[in-house]
Motif scaffolding. Structure first.
Motif, mmCIF file in Angstrom:
data_model
loop_
_atom_site.group_PDB
_atom_site.id
_atom_site.type_symbol
_atom_site.label_atom_id
_atom_site.label_comp_id
_atom_site.label_asym_id
_atom_site.label_seq_id
_atom_site.Cartn_x
_atom_site.Cartn_y
_atom_site.Cartn_z
ATOM 1 N N ASN A 1 -3.339 -3.653 5.838
ATOM 2 C CA ASN A 1 -3.345 -2.194 5.866
ATOM 3 C C ASN A 1 -4.755 -1.632 5.866
ATOM 4 N N ASN B 1 0.970 4.902 1.664
ATOM 5 C CA ASN B 1 0.387 5.675 2.771
ATOM 6 C C ASN B 1 1.478 6.499 3.453
ATOM 7 N N ALA C 1 0.822 -1.208 0.000
ATOM 8 C CA ALA C 1 0.000 0.000 0.000
ATOM 9 C C ALA C 1 0.855 1.257 0.000
ATOM 10 N N PRO D 1 -5.766 3.875 1.782
ATOM 11 C CA PRO D 1 -4.838 3.335 0.788
ATOM 12 C C PRO D 1 -5.440 3.269 -0.610
#
Length: 581
Positions: A379, A316, A314, A387
């Motif tokens: 996540n 982030n 992801a 995300p």
């Protein structure tokens, strides 16, 4: 505000508090969000930006005013906010009173703040005309200066960076009674935080680009647009010089390490995974801001020795790896010929490794929920929209640089699906930005906005949120697309600085398209919201059974330890512990 508060405010200003005053002329009347019922009105076909996308953008920037700390002017447009936390940083002889409260409570955390500001600044370096055409340049400038000035103050002492204010105190209430004093935490040359040194350098370098009037490339032949009214070369030089100092510190201070190794007391909040992505981004943007070719070499060297390009994971506040190849492609267009290894084609190909896996749906540890939300294992369980929307922004940003027109279309189409989902095209018929539409989420986890003071009765005291937290983007639904809209489910209902940032970029992109922009999905949303009944235990039957079996088998301790390690990934380490719930 009472008389003592005004005295403290005056003292803060006298002794160097950040003013965060925008240089852009203030509007004759303050922009205010429209009532949620306005979200059903189809925009007119008059010239100018799409009025509904303008509302999304304006509300997003309004959210950052709602989260603002320190001295607030008497004519501050959020009338329910007050001057607060004027002694932040005093214990360390640094003024950290300004800046922003991070999320639903009152900590100030530099690591996600730098990601937030970087994302917003980059949107202004790509689609900056949107801020001017929508009359939001003043609020953009205010927001950025409040954050950038705070970073400058936090890094004002030699070889020291203050990067956290507050603790795990379970205070639930408004901004007038925040428990004092508040601890502050720093990293230093002797006890470094490589990641936060570099991420702060990245943000300041991006700020230097914006205030010096240097747009980022959109493609091989087109540059981004800028909100020209922000140009201020003196401010840009200050940001650039500090970025260089911090980046040099990031590379020189040993051992290289994530910041929580240096400051174990805040390992519960926003733990960092690694630092190579921050080093590369810092070097790349500092090279663009300064024109110093040695930083290009440093960026390429660090990239080459750290297993890029990524194939999954992801994007982030913690992991920026998916955006690193795209930034290197931008660098190749911004400083062509700076290094023989700085090949646009190479970094174009590297960028598409992650993006192609994303849009094809064959990325490791990902799937799409039944309702269409892209899900990153490990996540998305916390702040699920974040995300997905970050990935959507990367798709929009990179699409004009893609190697084929088919890929350009694929990236934009994938992004559109995630954006539509967030704005109402989902099984709950929920608009996940607060205040936009009658179907908007209405119960965000926010101590500032709730009006309650009883943490034990967080969901019912009061039964209805006292203040509408306009512009906030909540965490989002679970893996079954269900959203319960209750305050104590902070994984779902808590907005944060970084959960709003991708929507700022998205809305600026669409505002920049003018009347050619399609309406945001919520405009045509007439189906009623679905608010499912929340399981009374808060756990699924399988989870309960698993716990029971674990206890019976005598391995509860092992299960808890495994759960703890897994939850440390991403925002989860913060969400589950920060409020003491």
């Amino acid at each position: 505000m009472g008389h003592p508060t005004r005295i403290l405010a005056a003292l803060c200003l006298l002794f160097g508090a950040q003013s965060a005053l925008a240089q852009v002329s203030s509007p004759s009347s303050a922009w205010q969000p429209a009532p949620s019922a306005s979200g059903t009105v189809v925009p007119s076909s008059s010239s100018g930006p799409n009025s509904q996308w303008l509302e999304v953008l304006g509300s997003n920037l309004y959210y950052y005013d709602e989260q603002r700390a320190g001295v607030l002017p008497d004519d501050f447009r959020v009338d329910w906010r007050n001057t607060s936390v004027l002694t932040d940083g005093a214990v360390a002889n640094v003024n950290l009173s300004a800046g922003f409260f991070d999320a639903g409570n009152f900590i100030k955390a530099l690591f996600p703040l730098t990601y937030t500001l970087s994302s917003i600044i980059e949107s202004a370096l790509l689609w900056g005309e949107a801020y001017s055409s929508s009359s939001q340049a003043y609020y953009l400038d205010e927001t950025l200066r409040n954050g950038l000035d705070w970073l400058m103050e936090a890094s004002s002492q030699t070889d020291t960076l203050y990067m956290f204010v507050g603790d795990q105190t379970a205070y639930w209430g408004g901004d007038l009674n925040i428990p004092q004093p508040r601890p502050v935490y720093s990293v230093t040359r002797e006890n470094p935080g490589t990641d936060v040194f570099a991420s702060t350098a990245t943000t300041l370098a991006l700020g230097a680009l914006l205030y010096s009037g240097k747009a980022l490339p959109l493609s091989q032949s087109v540059n981004g647009t800028l909100p020209s009214s922000l140009r201020n070369t003196t401010y840009a030089d200050s940001l650039s010089n500090r970025a260089v100092q911090l980046l040099e510190l990031a590379f020189a201070a040993t051992p290289m390490q994530v910041y929580q190794k240096a400051v174990d007391d805040i390992a519960w909040a926003y733990p960092s995974t690694d630092y190579d992505d921050e080093l590369i981004l810092g070097a790349a943007y500092t090279a663009m801001a300064t024109g110093n070719i040695s930083w290009v070499t440093t960026a390429i060297d660090t990239y080459s020795t750290n297993a890029y390009p990524p194939t999954f994971g992801a994007l982030n506040w913690d992991s920026k790896r998916p955006m690193v190849p795209t930034t290197m492609a931008q660098l190749a267009l911004f400083l062509p010929g700076a290094d023989s290894r700085l090949s646009f084609t190479k970094f174009q190909n590297d960028s598409e490794v992650w993006l192609d896996a994303l849009v094809a749906g064959n990325m490791k540890d990902t799937h799409t929920t039944p309702g269409g939300l892209f899900w990153f294992k490990g996540n998305s369980a916390s702040a699920s929209l974040n995300p997905a929307l970050n990935a959507a922004v990367l798709c929009l940003k990179y699409a004009p640089m893609a190697s084929t027109s088919a890929k350009t279309d694929a990236y934009r189409q994938w992004a559109q699906k995630q954006i539509d989902y967030a704005l109402g095209k989902n099984p709950m018929n929920t608009v996940y930005q607060v205040g936009l539409h009658p179907n908007s989420a209405f119960n965000p986890h926010s101590a500032l906005a709730s009006g309650g003071t009883d943490l034990a009765r967080i969901n019912t005291s009061p039964p209805q949120e006292l203040h509408v937290l306009y512009g906030a983007v909540v965490g989002g639904p679970d893996e079954d697309d269900k959203y319960y809209d209750v305050r104590d489910d902070y994984d779902q209902s808590e907005p944060a600085l970084d959960t709003v940032a991708p929507m700022v970029a998205i809305s600026s992109y669409f505002v920049g398209q003018g009347q050619s922009a399609s309406n945001p999905f919520f405009v045509g949303l007439t189906a009623p919201r679905i608010i499912p009944k929340r399981p009374s235990s808060g756990l699924s039957g399988g989870a309960i059974a698993g716990i029971v079996i674990g206890v019976l088998l005598g391995v509860a301790l092992l299960a808890v330890l495994g759960w703890f390690c897994w939850r440390k990934r991403g925002r989860n380490a913060y969400r589950r512990r920060k409020m003491g719930l």
